[in-house]
Design a protein around this motif. Structure first.
Motif, PDB file in Angstrom:
ATOM      1  N   PHE A 161       4.702   7.175   2.082  1.00  0.00           N
ATOM      2  CA  PHE A 161       4.739   5.960   2.699  1.00  0.00           C
ATOM      3  C   PHE A 161       4.394   4.689   1.740  1.00  0.00           C
ATOM      4  CE2 PHE A 161       6.594   7.752   6.502  1.00  0.00           C
ATOM      5  CZ  PHE A 161       6.100   8.836   6.529  1.00  0.00           C
TER       6      PHE A 161
ATOM      7  N   ASP B  50      -5.832  -3.997   5.132  1.00  0.00           N
ATOM      8  CA  ASP B  50      -5.568  -3.604   3.652  1.00  0.00           C
ATOM      9  C   ASP B  50      -5.842  -2.007   3.309  1.00  0.00           C
ATOM     10  OD1 ASP B  50      -7.114  -6.459   1.872  1.00  0.00           O
ATOM     11  OD2 ASP B  50      -4.984  -6.309   2.854  1.00  0.00           O
ATOM     12  N   THR B  51      -6.566  -1.386   4.506  1.00  0.00           N
ATOM     13  CA  THR B  51      -6.959  -0.110   4.439  1.00  0.00           C
ATOM     14  C   THR B  51      -7.124   0.513   5.617  1.00  0.00           C
ATOM     15  OG1 THR B  51      -8.011  -0.279   2.081  1.00  0.00           O
ATOM     16  CG2 THR B  51      -8.216   1.710   3.445  1.00  0.00           C
ATOM     17  N   GLN B  52      -6.232   1.648   5.991  1.00  0.00           N
ATOM     18  CA  GLN B  52      -6.394   2.075   7.390  1.00  0.00           C
ATOM     19  C   GLN B  52      -6.732   3.801   7.417  1.00  0.00           C
ATOM     20  OE1 GLN B  52      -3.261   0.982  10.131  1.00  0.00           O
ATOM     21  NE2 GLN B  52      -3.515  -1.318   9.632  1.00  0.00           N
TER      22      GLN B  52
ATOM     23  N   TYR C 116       0.752   5.281   1.316  1.00  0.00           N
ATOM     24  CA  TYR C 116      -0.240   6.237   2.000  1.00  0.00           C
ATOM     25  C   TYR C 116       0.764   7.543   1.588  1.00  0.00           C
ATOM     26  CZ  TYR C 116      -2.769   2.690   4.642  1.00  0.00           C
ATOM     27  OH  TYR C 116      -3.352   1.633   5.135  1.00  0.00           O
TER      28      TYR C 116
ATOM     29  N   PHE D  40      -0.394   7.917  16.482  1.00  0.00           N
ATOM     30  CA  PHE D  40      -1.591   7.977  15.605  1.00  0.00           C
ATOM     31  C   PHE D  40      -2.490   6.739  16.042  1.00  0.00           C
ATOM     32  CE2 PHE D  40      -0.635  11.307  12.711  1.00  0.00           C
ATOM     33  CZ  PHE D  40       0.872  11.483  12.728  1.00  0.00           C
TER      34      PHE D  40
ATOM     35  N   GLN E 122       0.645  -1.119  -0.161  1.00  0.00           N
ATOM     36  CA  GLN E 122       0.142   0.049  -0.174  1.00  0.00           C
ATOM     37  C   GLN E 122       0.826   1.269  -0.005  1.00  0.00           C
ATOM     38  OE1 GLN E 122      -2.612  -0.510   3.504  1.00  0.00           O
ATOM     39  NE2 GLN E 122      -2.323  -2.755   3.123  1.00  0.00           N
TER      40      GLN E 122
ATOM     41  N   GLN F 117       1.159  11.563   3.617  1.00  0.00           N
ATOM     42  CA  GLN F 117       1.034  12.451   4.989  1.00  0.00           C
ATOM     43  C   GLN F 117       1.469  13.760   4.735  1.00  0.00           C
ATOM     44  OE1 GLN F 117       3.729  11.326   8.211  1.00  0.00           O
ATOM     45  NE2 GLN F 117       2.158  11.932   9.688  1.00  0.00           N
TER      46      GLN F 117
ATOM     47  N   HIS G  73      -4.561   6.739   3.044  1.00  0.00           N
ATOM     48  CA  HIS G  73      -4.405   5.626   2.147  1.00  0.00           C
ATOM     49  C   HIS G  73      -4.729   6.164   0.601  1.00  0.00           C
ATOM     50  CE1 HIS G  73      -5.709   1.642  -0.019  1.00  0.00           C
ATOM     51  NE2 HIS G  73      -4.632   1.309   0.892  1.00  0.00           N
TER      52      HIS G  73
ATOM     53  N   LEU H 118      -3.733   0.495  -2.916  1.00  0.00           N
ATOM     54  CA  LEU H 118      -3.430  -0.790  -2.768  1.00  0.00           C
ATOM     55  C   LEU H 118      -3.078  -1.797  -3.926  1.00  0.00           C
ATOM     56  CD1 LEU H 118      -4.696  -3.295  -0.120  1.00  0.00           C
ATOM     57  CD2 LEU H 118      -4.549  -3.962  -2.349  1.00  0.00           C
TER      58      LEU H 118
ATOM     59  N   LEU I 283      -1.952  10.079   8.212  1.00  0.00           N
ATOM     60  CA  LEU I 283      -1.723   9.315   6.800  1.00  0.00           C
ATOM     61  C   LEU I 283      -2.952   9.103   6.081  1.00  0.00           C
ATOM     62  CD1 LEU I 283       0.797   8.574   8.567  1.00  0.00           C
ATOM     63  CD2 LEU I 283       1.215   6.679   6.956  1.00  0.00           C
TER      64      LEU I 283
ATOM     65  N   PHE J  46      -6.549   6.821   9.396  1.00  0.00           N
ATOM     66  CA  PHE J  46      -5.733   7.612  10.503  1.00  0.00           C
ATOM     67  C   PHE J  46      -6.528   8.804  11.110  1.00  0.00           C
ATOM     68  CE2 PHE J  46      -1.536   5.279  10.605  1.00  0.00           C
ATOM     69  CZ  PHE J  46      -1.668   4.382   9.527  1.00  0.00           C
TER      70      PHE J  46
END
Lengths: 112, 110
Positions: free
Chosen positions: A88, B97-99, A35, B90, A33, A37, A45, A48, A43, B101
């Motif tokens: 990231f 698979d997907t977070q 990300y 955080f 994945q 920031q 997303h 993926l 962060l 924040f």
């Protein structure tokens, strides 16, 4: 333990140019994945890509994955000032405590 | 508003004190996570929770305690803060698979 390693650590380009960041990892993965920031924020997303995929697109983002080389690249086309951020990569290799590990990031600066 | 929030956003404390960082999400995600972000280390997983009353250690759990009595809340407690716990923390929710924040809590331990 660090799995992904981004390269370069920092990148500065002119607005309108394309930006490419790379991520290398050490062990086999289920997915990778990316990300973003922004300074002082959490962060977000971006995209993926699964281990059986080679390329994926989302808007101005293009991600490639080469599992034989254990590497991925993120391409941002036609960069904008708002793309200035740290990027990231994070790898997933099965879930659990070792399941999602982040690299240290590439800091991208878009010069107006 | 829907989303994930953290409080406080900034905290200064002294060595040896107990500190609790709060995290609240409105999506009803099963999974919640706590990370710390330090220069030179990137993000490191402290603890995660798969559901209410189910928690598990991440990469750097020592010195931290978590609980999850309700799906929407996942507080992180530093039982006796040390200077090495100065960091940005955080919280995230989602799945592997997907977070998603939160905005982070900047903690300084003097």
């Amino acid at each position: 333990s660090q799995q992904g390693e981004e390269d370069p650590q920092a990148l500065s380009i002119q607005e309108g140019e394309n930006a490419t960041m790379n991520c290398s990892y050490k062990t086999s993965i289920n997915n990778l994945q990316w990300y973003r920031q922004n300074s002082g924020r959490g962060l977000v997303h971006l995209i993926l890509i699964r281990s059986n995929e080679r390329e994926k697109h989302s808007g101005r983002l293009r991600v490639t994955l080469d599992t034989s080389k254990k590497s991925s690249s993120l391409l941002i086309t036609a960069s904008r000032a708002a793309d200035t951020a740290s990027y990231f990569c994070a790898t997933v290799n099965g879930g659990g405590a070792d399941g999602l590990t982040f690299g240290k990031g590439t800091h991208l600066i878009i010069q107006p | 508003d829907a989303g994930i929030t953290q409080s406080p956003r900034y905290k200064i404390t002294e060595t040896g004190r107990q500190v609790t960082l709060m995290c609240h999400q409105t999506w009803s995600h099963s999974y919640m996570f706590w990370y710390r972000q330090d220069l030179g280390h990137g993000l490191r997983l402290i603890y995660y929770s798969a559901a209410a009353d189910i928690t598990d250690k991440g990469e750097v759990p020592d010195g931290y305690v978590v609980s999850r009595s309700k799906t929407e809340n996942f507080p992180l407690t530093l039982e006796s803060a040390t200077r090495s716990q100065t960091s940005v923390y955080f919280c995230a929710s989602g799945d592997w698979d997907t977070q998603y924040f939160g905005p982070g809590t900047r903690l300084t331990v003097l």
